[in-house]
Design an enzyme around this catalytic site. Sequence first.
Site, mmCIF file in Angstrom:
data_model
loop_
_atom_site.group_PDB
_atom_site.id
_atom_site.type_symbol
_atom_site.label_atom_id
_atom_site.label_comp_id
_atom_site.label_asym_id
_atom_site.label_seq_id
_atom_site.Cartn_x
_atom_site.Cartn_y
_atom_site.Cartn_z
ATOM 1 N N LYS A 115 72.285 35.373 78.007
ATOM 2 C CA LYS A 115 71.979 34.479 79.125
ATOM 3 C C LYS A 115 70.801 34.980 79.967
ATOM 4 C CE LYS A 115 75.981 31.644 79.478
ATOM 5 N NZ LYS A 115 76.982 30.928 80.234
ATOM 6 N N LYS A 138 75.825 26.789 69.120
ATOM 7 C CA LYS A 138 76.964 26.012 69.602
ATOM 8 C C LYS A 138 76.506 24.895 70.535
ATOM 9 C CE LYS A 138 78.574 28.296 73.775
ATOM 10 N NZ LYS A 138 79.716 28.529 74.618
ATOM 11 N N LYS A 189 76.292 23.193 77.334
ATOM 12 C CA LYS A 189 75.920 22.418 78.525
ATOM 13 C C LYS A 189 74.460 22.620 78.876
ATOM 14 C CE LYS A 189 80.309 23.320 80.911
ATOM 15 N NZ LYS A 189 80.471 24.779 80.850
HETATM 16 N N1 AQP Z 1 80.472 24.243 71.478
HETATM 17 C C1 AQP Z 1 81.710 24.595 71.789
HETATM 18 N N2 AQP Z 1 82.700 24.470 70.878
HETATM 19 C C2 AQP Z 1 83.962 24.802 71.197
HETATM 20 N N3 AQP Z 1 84.349 25.262 72.402
HETATM 21 C C3 AQP Z 1 83.393 25.396 73.339
HETATM 22 N N4 AQP Z 1 83.439 25.813 74.620
HETATM 23 C C4 AQP Z 1 82.196 25.758 75.147
HETATM 24 N N5 AQP Z 1 81.331 25.306 74.222
HETATM 25 C C5 AQP Z 1 82.036 25.071 73.094
HETATM 26 C C6 AQP Z 1 84.651 26.241 75.309
HETATM 27 O O1 AQP Z 1 84.741 25.535 76.526
HETATM 28 C C7 AQP Z 1 85.355 26.371 77.497
HETATM 29 C C8 AQP Z 1 84.577 26.383 78.754
HETATM 30 O O2 AQP Z 1 83.342 26.959 78.583
HETATM 31 P P1 AQP Z 1 82.504 27.397 79.856
HETATM 32 O O3 AQP Z 1 82.297 26.258 80.742
HETATM 33 O O4 AQP Z 1 83.118 28.576 80.491
HETATM 34 O O5 AQP Z 1 81.129 27.862 79.370
HETATM 35 P P2 AQP Z 1 80.505 28.148 78.010
HETATM 36 O O6 AQP Z 1 81.454 28.644 76.991
HETATM 37 O O7 AQP Z 1 79.328 28.999 78.294
HETATM 38 O O8 AQP Z 1 80.112 26.666 77.644
HETATM 39 P P3 AQP Z 1 78.717 26.053 77.432
HETATM 40 O O9 AQP Z 1 78.920 24.614 77.283
HETATM 41 O O10 AQP Z 1 77.992 26.725 76.329
HETATM 42 O O11 AQP Z 1 77.980 26.288 78.796
HETATM 43 P P4 AQP Z 1 76.601 26.993 79.066
HETATM 44 O O12 AQP Z 1 75.582 26.188 78.351
HETATM 45 O O13 AQP Z 1 76.487 26.867 80.562
HETATM 46 O O14 AQP Z 1 76.687 28.395 78.582
HETATM 47 C C9 AQP Z 1 85.520 27.754 76.878
HETATM 48 O O15 AQP Z 1 86.863 27.895 76.450
HETATM 49 C C10 AQP Z 1 84.593 27.706 75.701
HETATM 50 O O16 AQP Z 1 85.019 28.537 74.626
#
Ligand code: AQP
Length: 333
Positions: A111, A195, A198
Amino acid sequence: MSRIFSGIQPTGNLHLGNYLGAVRNWVKLQDDFECIFCVVDMHAITQWQDPAALTASTREVAAAMIASGVDAKKHIIFNQSQVAAHAELAWIFNCVARLGWLNRMTQFKDKAGKNRENASVGLYAYPNLMAADILLYRATHVPVGEDQKQHLELARDIAAKFNHDFGVEDFFPQPEPLILGTATRVMSLKDGTKKMSKSDPSALSRINMTDDADAIAKKIREAKTDPEALPEDAKAMEGRPEVANLLGIYAALSDTSLDDVIAQFAGQGFGAFKKDLADLAVAKLGPIQDEMRRLMDDTAHIDAVLKDGAQRARSIAAPIMTEIKQTVGFLNV
Ligand code: AQP
């Protein structure tokens, strides 16, 4: 009963991956665990968030949980910043965790990227706050995806070191990862090796929980594939990550096995498959999205749910936090 803690960051663009990888599975855990589901707004601000957007996203994530079927009366849904003890315990854990431990965290490296010097201190200390989230409630189980496994390991190390340093054996439990067979790792629609996220700058890379039927169909139609037909078996899917991703999404949304989905579409072209996938996604997500929209229009209701959840979270956390402070030696707690 065993206790679960899990969270989602309100960083905008809640997507299909968050639903299939997290929220949908939480709904299934409700019968077997006491659940605390948290909109982790303090984690979100480790990277800049527009204040109004943060507020809106906090409500959106809560609405998604409720609309997906999380029972906010039986279990707890709240936003992290309402329970000050998360920050208090995180500070204590800042003093327990070692720099060397945090230096090994791969998510910080990903990140922060090349501009490491400019990353916030909060982003670096994020895993200590996550350990506090879990241990503040003495949660026994944490549903985790691959990407959070290392952070959970750190929470276990912090728990063990606290217990050891203060001579309070078993004060904090060792939280166990809950690896869910039903959780699907959803990949970007534009790059099957990344993956769905967001923060991906491409809106076409993800299906947002707020996308309407037309947007869902368009994104699936424009999802990356290859010139070959759909694979005849799982082996033929190797080296085709985008194809594996779309088939995996179909299997998850239809609650069937990947092998059955492969057999169903074997040898066909992508045109018809993508149309079927879009119809399935709209049929499955539509009712949840309708309910999300209804809830988001009623902000007073969502805010009340989050306030009530926070009150119950505080009442679980308060005696544990008092004991922690006494253990550390803080006066007049
Ligand atoms: N692509 C994904 N497939 C399956 N599970 C996912 N999760 C996130 N992306 C996927 C799961 O969603 C939960 C919440 O995630 P988070 O909001 O804590 O942040 P993250 O994992 O960092 O999600 P993002 O969407 O990738 O956000 P950014 O872009 O901000 O880093 C977790 O249980 C995660 O495993």
